[in-house]
Design a protein around this motif. Structure first.
Motif, PDB file in Angstrom:
ATOM      1  N   THR A 106       0.750  -1.094  -0.172  1.00 51.75           N
ATOM      2  CA  THR A 106       0.001   0.024  -0.077  1.00 51.75           C
ATOM      3  C   THR A 106       0.876   1.102  -0.065  1.00 51.75           C
ATOM      4  O   THR A 106       0.613   2.186  -0.904  1.00 51.75           O
ATOM      5  N   ALA A 107       1.832   1.166   0.627  1.00 49.20           N
ATOM      6  CA  ALA A 107       2.893   2.335   1.027  1.00 49.20           C
ATOM      7  C   ALA A 107       3.301   2.749  -0.324  1.00 49.20           C
ATOM      8  O   ALA A 107       3.720   3.764  -0.865  1.00 49.20           O
ATOM      9  N   LEU A 108       3.939   1.533  -1.272  1.00 44.17           N
ATOM     10  CA  LEU A 108       4.421   1.773  -2.633  1.00 44.17           C
ATOM     11  C   LEU A 108       3.251   2.277  -3.299  1.00 44.17           C
ATOM     12  O   LEU A 108       3.639   3.111  -4.146  1.00 44.17           O
ATOM     13  N   ALA A 109       2.179   1.748  -3.542  1.00 42.82           N
ATOM     14  CA  ALA A 109       1.177   2.265  -4.200  1.00 42.82           C
ATOM     15  C   ALA A 109       0.838   3.870  -4.225  1.00 42.82           C
ATOM     16  O   ALA A 109       0.648   4.444  -4.789  1.00 42.82           O
ATOM     17  N   LEU A 120       0.190  -4.017  -5.553  1.00 43.45           N
ATOM     18  CA  LEU A 120      -0.958  -3.856  -6.289  1.00 43.45           C
ATOM     19  C   LEU A 120      -0.857  -2.737  -7.046  1.00 43.45           C
ATOM     20  O   LEU A 120      -0.144  -1.820  -7.119  1.00 43.45           O
ATOM     21  N   LYS A 121      -1.591  -2.910  -8.278  1.00 42.31           N
ATOM     22  CA  LYS A 121      -1.527  -1.971  -9.260  1.00 42.31           C
ATOM     23  C   LYS A 121      -2.965  -1.047  -9.155  1.00 42.31           C
ATOM     24  O   LYS A 121      -3.923  -1.618  -9.358  1.00 42.31           O
ATOM     25  N   VAL A 122      -2.865   0.256  -8.981  1.00 42.41           N
ATOM     26  CA  VAL A 122      -4.217   0.909  -8.473  1.00 42.41           C
ATOM     27  C   VAL A 122      -4.656   2.052  -9.821  1.00 42.41           C
ATOM     28  O   VAL A 122      -5.460   2.448  -9.674  1.00 42.41           O
ATOM     29  N   SER A 123      -3.889   1.932 -10.733  1.00 38.40           N
ATOM     30  CA  SER A 123      -4.059   2.714 -11.853  1.00 38.40           C
ATOM     31  C   SER A 123      -3.514   2.273 -13.037  1.00 38.40           C
ATOM     32  O   SER A 123      -2.713   1.533 -13.138  1.00 38.40           O
ATOM     33  N   PRO A 124      -4.066   2.525 -14.234  1.00 36.19           N
ATOM     34  CA  PRO A 124      -3.619   2.144 -15.400  1.00 36.19           C
ATOM     35  C   PRO A 124      -2.005   2.187 -15.662  1.00 36.19           C
ATOM     36  O   PRO A 124      -1.492   3.172 -15.226  1.00 36.19           O
ATOM     37  N   SER A 126      -4.163  10.150 -11.983  1.00 33.97           N
ATOM     38  CA  SER A 126      -3.827   8.971 -12.747  1.00 33.97           C
ATOM     39  C   SER A 126      -2.256   9.097 -13.345  1.00 33.97           C
ATOM     40  O   SER A 126      -1.722  10.108 -13.312  1.00 33.97           O
ATOM     41  N   GLN A 127      -1.576   7.933 -13.437  1.00 31.80           N
ATOM     42  CA  GLN A 127      -0.231   7.783 -13.655  1.00 31.80           C
ATOM     43  C   GLN A 127      -0.056   8.341 -14.896  1.00 31.80           C
ATOM     44  O   GLN A 127      -0.824   8.025 -15.950  1.00 31.80           O
TER      45      GLN A 127
END
Lengths: 170, 166
Positions: free
Chosen positions: A7-10, A110-114, A21-22
């Motif tokens: 989570t911290a990384l995300a 976890l990938k939270v954005s495209p 968004s990324q």
């Protein structure tokens, strides 16, 4: 899996992108970094020809940055494996030499954005020709935690240190 | 049982104390044609870095076969590899932190086909989280040196035909 770490990384990736968004392209990354938390841009000049700087980017980036890094961490209550694939891209024109570094987490995050093809942008460095065989370099990237990567790119630009960054340390 | 366990524990402790990597040592019986100069510094009193080189035989189909590892634990180490045929060298840098017990390793690889009679001066460095391997071919008569590009395993077909020069 230690979800606190993932989570911290995300979250840090989101902060880099200004909680939006990324960036999906290097150009978007250049636009986002100056106003993003924990991100930085820096410009400097080197006493070296644009051609030499571009050639060094082209030679060293694939040798040093085309790697897969596996990190294992464990405590008494958790065990985590993160696999990150780094991909460099170098493009050279008469006006500019670009070095893009992307990182794709293949497992453990976890990938939270495209995510763009090749992974999230981590660093972009641009070199521009100047008069008298000098070159201006501008880089965009994280403000902390990636010191080895930034020092490596600076060393390639100046020609003073052609070493590869130990990406296990970032 | 207790004695056997004790012996194993003792051997393990001795191995660890000696910095034993546990990898198969390279026989290193050929006349030395590689002079490997190593400088490995972690930059912190709380961590250490060690370097080694894994040596692989490369067959005509570009398949590799592990031959052994040489610890680069001295400033200069002489190694002999077969001339006139490619070998695959994997320079490894392993870090260990005394705080938190973390370990990591990273490597730089290259194909090298030594020319008969030539020697190769290799610098393997790790300093402040930057590492590098530089190879220079040394002419047997003149002593002239020329830098060589590192060649990935995918270049095996080309390296098998002729050595690459910068």
């Amino acid at each position: 899996m230690d979800f606190r770490v993932t989570t911290a990384l995300a979250v840090s990736m989101l902060l880099l992108a200004g909680c939006a968004s990324q960036p999906q392209t290097a150009e978007e990354f250049r636009r986002v970094v100056p106003g993003a938390f924990m991100a930085k841009t820096e410009t400097f000049e080197v006493d070296r020809s644009f051609r030499d700087v571009a050639e060094t980017f082209q030679r060293r980036a694939p040798e040093c940055l085309n790697v897969r890094i596996k990190t294992t961490s464990s405590t008494s209550t958790s065990y985590q494996v993160i696999v990150a694939r780094y991909t460099p891209t170098v493009t050279v024109s008469k006006e500019r030499a670009e070095l893009h570094v992307q990182r794709k987490f293949e497992s453990g995050v976890l990938k939270v954005s495209p995510e763009p093809e090749g992974g999230y942008y981590l660093l972009v460095a641009d070199a521009y020709p100047l008069e008298k065989n000098r070159t201006r370099v501008e880089w965009f990237g994280p403000s902390r935690g990636y010191d080895a990567l930034v020092r490596a790119v600076k060393g390639w630009a100046s020609g003073e240190n052609l070493g590869c960054p130990d990406l296990t340390k970032i | 049982m207790r004695t056997a366990f004790g012996r194993c524990a003792l051997l393990g402790a001795v191995g660890l104390a000696a910095g034993c990597s546990g990898l198969k040592p390279y026989p290193n019986t050929l006349a030395p044609n590689l002079q490997i100069r190593t400088e490995a510094k972690s930059g912190s009193v709380f961590s250490s870095v060690r370097a080694d080189v894994g040596i692989y035989r490369v067959d005509p189909q570009c398949r590799i076969e592990y031959q052994g590892t040489v610890d680069l634990d001295k400033p200069t180490v002489a190694v002999g590899i077969p001339a006139d045929r490619p070998s695959y060298l994997v320079f490894g840098f392993s870090s260990a932190s005394f705080l938190g017990g973390t370990r990591s390793s990273i490597s730089q690889e290259t194909l090298l086909r030594p020319r008969p009679g030539y020697s190769y001066d290799i610098e393997a460095t790790y300093k402040d989280d930057l590492y590098n391997v530089v190879i220079r071919e040394v002419h047997p008569a003149s002593g002239a040196r020329r830098a060589m590009d590192l060649q990935p395993l995918s270049a095996c077909g080309r390296v098998a035909e002729r050595p690459a020069a910068k």
